[in-house]
Scaffold this motif. Structure first.
Motif, short mmCIF file in Angstrom:
data_model
loop_
_atom_site.label_atom_id
_atom_site.label_comp_id
_atom_site.label_asym_id
_atom_site.label_seq_id
_atom_site.Cartn_x
_atom_site.Cartn_y
_atom_site.Cartn_z
N GLU A 157 27.93 24.73 17.13
CA GLU A 157 27.07 24.82 16.36
C GLU A 157 26.38 24.62 15.63
OE1 GLU A 157 29.33 28.07 15.07
OE2 GLU A 157 29.15 26.48 17.22
N VAL A 158 27.56 23.62 14.33
CA VAL A 158 26.82 23.86 12.87
C VAL A 158 26.72 22.83 13.39
CG1 VAL A 158 28.34 23.85 10.70
CG2 VAL A 158 28.25 25.93 12.36
N ASP A 159 25.22 21.88 12.56
CA ASP A 159 25.06 20.05 12.12
C ASP A 159 26.26 20.06 11.37
OD1 ASP A 159 23.41 18.50 11.69
OD2 ASP A 159 23.29 19.21 9.69
N PRO A 160 26.67 19.13 11.95
CA PRO A 160 27.86 18.37 11.17
C PRO A 160 27.35 17.66 9.99
CG PRO A 160 27.40 16.95 14.00
CD PRO A 160 26.94 17.92 12.96
N GLU A 161 26.87 16.95 9.94
CA GLU A 161 26.36 16.67 8.36
C GLU A 161 26.72 18.29 6.86
OE1 GLU A 161 25.37 14.26 5.05
OE2 GLU A 161 25.67 13.68 6.53
N ARG A 162 26.40 19.07 7.42
CA ARG A 162 26.61 20.23 6.76
C ARG A 162 27.94 20.50 6.89
NH1 ARG A 162 23.56 25.94 7.96
NH2 ARG A 162 22.18 25.12 6.26
N LEU A 163 28.63 20.50 7.66
CA LEU A 163 30.29 20.64 8.02
C LEU A 163 31.07 19.80 6.88
CD1 LEU A 163 31.24 20.93 11.91
CD2 LEU A 163 31.21 22.88 10.02
N TRP A 164 30.75 18.29 6.66
CA TRP A 164 30.53 17.73 5.87
C TRP A 164 30.74 18.12 4.47
CZ3 TRP A 164 29.57 13.90 2.25
CH2 TRP A 164 29.89 13.08 1.22
N LEU A 165 29.64 18.04 4.31
CA LEU A 165 28.49 18.73 2.60
C LEU A 165 30.30 19.88 2.29
CD1 LEU A 165 24.66 18.48 2.82
CD2 LEU A 165 26.41 16.88 2.07
N ILE A 166 29.85 20.46 2.95
CA ILE A 166 30.97 22.07 3.11
C ILE A 166 32.55 21.91 2.59
CG2 ILE A 166 32.06 24.14 4.10
CD1 ILE A 166 29.41 24.71 4.82
N CYS A 167 32.76 20.85 3.01
CA CYS A 167 34.12 20.08 3.07
C CYS A 167 34.75 19.02 1.52
CB CYS A 167 34.72 19.47 4.33
SG CYS A 167 34.57 20.39 5.62
N VAL A 168 33.53 18.59 1.07
CA VAL A 168 32.90 17.64 -0.08
C VAL A 168 33.21 19.19 -0.56
CG1 VAL A 168 32.03 16.47 -1.64
CG2 VAL A 168 32.27 15.92 0.83
N MET A 169 31.95 20.22 -1.09
CA MET A 169 31.72 20.80 -1.69
C MET A 169 32.84 21.51 -2.21
SD MET A 169 28.89 23.62 -2.29
CE MET A 169 29.82 25.24 -1.37
N LEU A 170 32.91 22.90 -1.17
CA LEU A 170 34.38 23.64 -1.76
C LEU A 170 35.54 23.03 -2.55
CD1 LEU A 170 34.95 26.23 1.50
CD2 LEU A 170 33.65 26.53 -1.03
N PRO A 171 35.77 22.03 -1.77
CA PRO A 171 37.37 22.11 -3.03
C PRO A 171 37.19 21.64 -4.84
CG PRO A 171 37.71 19.77 -1.18
CD PRO A 171 36.48 21.11 -1.74
N ARG A 172 36.08 20.64 -4.84
CA ARG A 172 35.30 20.69 -6.07
C ARG A 172 35.39 22.16 -7.00
NH1 ARG A 172 37.40 16.18 -6.98
NH2 ARG A 172 36.37 14.23 -7.47
N ALA A 173 34.64 23.05 -6.01
CA ALA A 173 34.24 23.87 -6.93
C ALA A 173 35.30 24.73 -6.69
CB ALA A 173 33.54 24.95 -5.78
N CYS A 174 36.40 25.13 -6.09
CA CYS A 174 37.90 25.65 -6.11
C CYS A 174 37.82 25.68 -7.79
CB CYS A 174 38.78 26.14 -4.36
SG CYS A 174 38.04 26.76 -3.19
N GLY A 175 38.62 23.43 -7.43
CA GLY A 175 39.28 23.08 -8.74
C GLY A 175 38.37 23.41 -9.54
N ALA A 176 37.74 23.31 -10.20
CA ALA A 176 37.08 23.80 -11.24
C ALA A 176 36.75 24.80 -11.68
CB ALA A 176 35.34 23.43 -10.87
N VAL A 177 37.27 26.60 -10.91
CA VAL A 177 37.75 27.83 -10.94
C VAL A 177 39.58 27.80 -11.62
CG1 VAL A 177 37.87 30.13 -10.12
CG2 VAL A 177 35.51 28.71 -9.46
N LEU A 178 40.15 27.12 -10.30
CA LEU A 178 41.52 26.93 -10.87
C LEU A 178 42.06 25.98 -12.13
CD1 LEU A 178 42.50 25.90 -6.99
CD2 LEU A 178 43.06 28.11 -8.12
#
Length: 210
Positions: A157-178
């Motif tokens: 039910e989730v837009d594939p484009e949103r899924l891709w954006l989430i999967c790009v954004m989260l690693p970058r955000a997590c990396g910055a915090v780590l």
């Protein structure tokens, strides 16, 4: 008529010789292990091929048989980091466990920052190293593709484009915090990693409805 500006020569980044014999593989492993340790101790900018060769117990000419310059050595170390972490990424893709699976993945990266020679120094400054930017983005987009494709079956039910954006954004955000956490005391770093896990899972629940 103005002449076109000359472009700086491209830096050679590929390993010159792929070791086939066990002795050659051991020599390359030694070169990369020594270089990674020197990076951990002195930083990327201070790394010199002459020092790598001396500490590895080989001649500079022997080092240049395998690596044309310092940038190629750094790239080879970075590629080995990626290979080691890819095992954990693939395990996460197979289960797509957004609770304990994501916690384990964050813990794995945090431990890598703490203990893997050269990892923090190389990947904290990747934006300043043009020779690694293509490698970095390629790995980010490859992982985003694999995780988002696996997520489509679970979250149709989730837009594939949103899924891709989430999967790009989260690693970058997590990396910055780590990266920030690794500059704090052990107690503060542990607390920040725990907060990161909570933040990520809260965000995913809000976006994916779980």
């Amino acid at each position: 008529m103005k002449s076109s500006e000359q472009q700086p020569p491209a830096v050679e980044l590929e390993q010159r010789r792929k070791p086939v014999q066990e002795r050659s593989r051991e020599r390359v492993d030694r070169i990369l292990a020594v270089a990674a340790q020197l990076i951990s101790e002195k930083g990327v900018d201070a790394l010199k091929t002459s020092e790598i060769a001396r500490e590895a117990g080989i001649s500079l000419a022997s080092l240049y048989r395998y690596f044309p310059n310092k940038a190629a050595v750094i790239k080879a170390i970075a590629e080995r980091h990626i290979e080691k972490l890819d095992v954990h990424i693939k395990a996460f893709v197979e289960t797509l466990d957004l609770e304990s699976g994501f916690d384990q993945l964050i813990d794995t990266y945090a431990q890598f920052y703490r203990t893997e020679p050269g990892y923090k120094e190389i990947w904290s400054g990747v934006e300043a190293m043009p020779e690694l930017q293509a490698l970095d983005l390629g790995e980010l987009y490859d992982n985003a593709r694999d995780v988002s494709e696996a997520a489509r079956a679970r979250f149709p039910e989730v837009d594939p484009e949103r899924l891709w954006l989430i999967c790009v954004m989260l690693p970058r955000a997590c990396g910055a915090v780590l990266r920030l956490a690794m500059n704090l005391s052990e107690e503060q770093a542990t607390g920040m990693v725990d907060e990161l896990k909570l933040m990520v899972k809260s965000y995913l629940r809000a976006r994916l409805g779980e």
